[in-house]
Design an enzyme around this catalytic site. Structure first.
Site, PDB file in Angstrom:
ATOM      1  N   GLU A 105       0.836  -1.214   0.000  1.00  0.00           N
ATOM      2  CA  GLU A 105       0.000   0.000   0.000  1.00  0.00           C
ATOM      3  C   GLU A 105       0.871   1.263   0.000  1.00  0.00           C
ATOM      4  OE1 GLU A 105      -2.426  -1.476   3.364  1.00  0.00           O
ATOM      5  OE2 GLU A 105      -4.142  -0.901   2.139  1.00  0.00           O
ATOM      6  N   GLU A 125      -4.181  -9.346   3.768  1.00  0.00           N
ATOM      7  CA  GLU A 125      -4.979  -9.021   4.957  1.00  0.00           C
ATOM      8  C   GLU A 125      -6.137  -9.980   5.193  1.00  0.00           C
ATOM      9  OE1 GLU A 125      -3.754  -6.905   2.825  1.00  0.00           O
ATOM     10  OE2 GLU A 125      -2.827  -5.252   3.915  1.00  0.00           O
TER      11      GLU A 125
END
Ligand SMILES: NC(=O)c1ccc[n+]([C@@H]2O[C@H](COP(=O)([O-])OP(=O)(O)OC[C@H]3O[C@@H](n4cnc5c(N)ncnc54)[C@H](O)[C@@H]3O)[C@@H](O)[C@H]2O)c1
Length: 697
Positions: A105, A125
């Protein structure tokens, strides 16, 4: 203490270099260092571009998950990415290894991404019951389109380098020195005055998904089915849909809210517990690191049946040559044929190339002469589950196999100490309990006998890692950890059938709980006759299953068991004949049938397992509650988002479980159902099973 982030100037390029082994996790001091570097680069007019790179084996591979659930400390990852968004100079992420989660990210917050060959970015995640919470669901769709982004987010797997380049995630592959190449790339960007388009300002890749939201929604169906009841896949879809329908900042804010919601929920807590429990389970406190495993260069497996075949495949998959011994040429041919068929099926699905299949088959050598095991470094016995046969095999192995080899049994229930005692080298003997199908299931229960030497235990642990298994070390008892708890569940299941439930009702309740199948369907799959044959002559009875077997209903293999199976299909169909048999059995035993609701079914199946788990801890057969959880998740498909039986027990509360067990015991007049001493003690002290691990740590 040295800081984990260095800022340096290389001509007109500022370099932020992170060094936080092993995986450069985004710990607080790392975030502080990156922020300081970004500010220094921004404020220095002589610097025209910024490169972010990492030392060690990978670019940042995620957040520091030990910080999850603790009060956040600024700067957050979001602050760092916001600073990148505001940066007036080109920013370049220099990727290598596996830039995962927050690391990926952060890279998406940069204007450009260059990478070393073999770099595999990903957003894992979902494996912790979360969604990417630092812009991943909002930025990645803008880079590669919403459908592709959602697929990556739902899979949780790192993506192949080739795909990352093709999709424009990686702008350029750098052969040779990555940092030097990234700096050169940065200079080129400056010289060529390349436009700096931030992902937040890009919109063009979102159009196709906006036009077909239905296709996007359909993407989550397999994930929802796989995750059976977990909320995370739905939240991922919602976040990606928001990226399509909301302005950037609003979608980002909503992503964060969804992330926090998941983070605080029981499901992610359960998955994080398992993440740590799995790592913990591989550690054996009384096995010092100085004990070195023996080298396993060649293996042998005795028996090429269901398990022997799968275990041989595990060795071949790991590149270890393996000799498979059968008792007859016909059985050998059948066993090897099944292995090859398995490999060819994987190849047909695209999981292996035909050359891979040939290579693996070449590593498996079938023989009917047990003398061929003489030079094996490790032998795993997987013959019929009968003690006299196991004793005979181990007697032979003791005579034949070279000194220093590990002699292991794949027994499901039998006493490893007794098996070891039939050899002159019990220190070399232990249990390696694989699960079916052995080439697929991740769990390996390593059964440590009283005399198993530390070196042999260390070897089994090392082999298990080589084979890609999740090892849990357990002690000797009937059924070890997994099957002993399973038995507690089966007994109560059979009891409920007699009291009033039907197979489809038992199974529906347990599927609703999150298991892929209930115990009746599972019994049909494994073969009901196995237990029936074992009970014969012992005086033990399982009235319903025994009656089914006496009718020739062994399960899927005979087309009939608890259910009917039509035309070789695996779909269980409720059968009125079975219902009649069950009702007749209740009548014969003088039991007045009554409806049993789902709550009672679940409690009467799960609580006795937890009780047995408590006994396993008391007896030291299982070392930690987390070990039991790992066994159930990886060996018996316990729903990951419920964290395993012992974690679940803590979530429910031990006093309630104690009280219910007391009621069940009184109702069934079964002493085994009375709450275990440890369960009672913890409940009385207001503690949970987790407190045992905290004390041990
Ligand atoms: N099937 C399962 O789900 C499962 C799971 C875990 C552990 N186990 C255990 O694994 C072991 C094997 O089970 P399975 O399901 O593979 O059984 P299986 O009946 O499919 O295979 C056993 C094989 O061993 C061969 N064999 C018997 N005696 C032999 C000998 N003396 N020398 C060489 N080969 C011999 C048989 O011909 C047969 O092919 C058992 O101890 C069982 O309890 C089974």
């Amino acid at each position: 203490m040295s800081t984990p982030v260095e800022f340096r100037r290389d001509g007109n390029v500022g370099v932020i270099l992170i060094d936080n082994p092993p995986v450069n996790a985004l710990r607080h001091d790392v975030r502080v260092g990156i922020m300081d570097g970004l500010k220094a680069a921004r404020d220095d007019d002589a610097l025209k571009a910024v490169v972010i790179a990492c030392k060690g084996r990978t670019f940042i591979a995620g957040a520091d998950i030990t910080e999850f659930g603790k009060p956040p400390k600024a700067p957050s990852l979001l602050d760092l990415i916001a600073a990148l968004d505001e940066m007036p100079k080109p920013t370049i992420a220099a990727l290598h290894g596996t830039p995962l989660g927050g690391g990926f990210e952060l890279a998406l917050g940069c204007h450009f991404r260059v990478a070393a060959p073999g770099t595999r970015p990903g957003l894992p995640e979902i494996k912790l019951g979360l969604l990417p919470g630092a812009g991943g669901t909002v930025r990645l769709p803008r880079l590669i389109g919403a459908e592709k982004a959602l697929k990556i987010i739902l899979s949780g797997e790192p993506m192949p380098t080739k795909a990352a380049v093709a999709d424009g995630i990686i702008d350029e592959i750098i052969e040779g020195d990555l940092l030097a190449g990234a700096i050169a790339f940065a200079r080129r960007v400056v010289e060529e005055k390349r436009p700096l388009k931030r992902l937040r300002d890009r919109d063009e890749k979102l159009a196709p998904a906006r036009a077909n939201l239905q296709a996007l929604s359909e993407l989550i169906t397999p994930s929802v089915r796989r995750a059976r009841g977990s909320r995370a896949p739905m939240a991922c879809l919602e976040a990606v849909k928001n990226a399509l329908s909301m302005p950037f900042d609003q979608a980002l804010k909503r992503e964060r809210e969804l992330f926090v919601e998941l983070l605080m929920g029981e499901e992610s807590k359960a998955q994080r517990h398992l993440f740590f429990a799995e790592r913990e389970a591989a550690k054996v406190p009384d096995l010092p690191e100085s004990v070195k495993p023996r080298e396993i260069k060649r293996a042998a497996v005795i028996g090429a049946g269901t398990m022997g075949g799968g275990i041989s495949m595990c060795f071949a998959n790991a590149g270890i040559p393996v000799t498979v011994v059968e008792s007859s040429a016909d059985a050998l041919k059948a066993g090897l044929g099944k292995i090859e068929k398995n490999y060819r099926a994987t190849a047909a699905r695209g999981g292996l190339t035909p050359e891979d299949v040939d290579k693996r088959m070449a590593l498996i050598k079938g023989v009917v002469d047990i003398e061929a095991t003489a030079d094996a470094d490790m032998v795993i016995e997987a013959v019929f589950e009968e003690m006299p046969i196991k004793k005979e095999v181990f007697g032979k192995l003791d005579r034949i196999v070279k000194k220093g080899a590990v002699l292991a049994s794949n027994t499901s229930y039998l006493d490893i100490n007794t098996i070891g005692a039939t050899t002159g080298r019990p220190g070399d003997v232990l249990g390696t309990h694989f699960f079916s199908p052995a080439n697929v299931m991740k769990l390996l229960e390593i059964v440590r006998g009283d005399k198993t030497s530390p070196e042999v235990l260390a070897t089994a642990l090392a082999v298990s890692r080589k084979l890609g298994k999740v090892p849990v070390v357990v002690g000797v008892c009937d059924g070890f950890v997994g099957n002993r708890m399973l038995r507690a569940r089966s007994i109560e299941g059979e009891r409920m059938l007699i009291e009033g439930a039907l197979p489809q009702e038992l199974d529906a309740a347990i599927v609703e709980f999150g298991f892929p199948m209930g115990q009746c369907a599972m019994g049909d799959l494994a073969g009901l006759d196995i237990g029936w044959r074992k009970r014969k002559g012992t005086g033990q009875r399982a009235p319903i299953i025994d009656a089914l077997c006496e009718m020739g209903r062994f399960g899927q293999k005979t087309g009939k068991g608890f259910y009917r199976y039509e035309g070789g299909a695996r779909t269980p169909i409720p059968d009125p004949e079975v219902e009649a048999l069950i009702v007749a059995t209740s009548k014969r035993l003088g039991v007045a049938r009554r409806p049993i609701d789902r709550k009672e079914i679940v409690e009467r199946m799960i609580f006795p397992m937890i009780n047995e788990g408590a006994r396993l801890l008391e007896e030291g057969i299982a070392r930690r509650p987390g070990d039991i959880d790992v066994v159930w998740v990886y060996g018996y498909a316990w729903p990951v988002w419920r964290g395993g039986p012992m974690f679940y027990a803590d979530a429910i509360g031990l006093p309630y479980i104690r009280d219910q067990l007391t009621k069940f015991a009184a109702h069934s007049k079964d002493k085994n159902l009375e709450p275990a001493a440890l369960l009672k003690k913890l409940a009385a002290e207001g503690r949970g099973f987790a407190s045992l691990s905290e004390k041990a740590a």
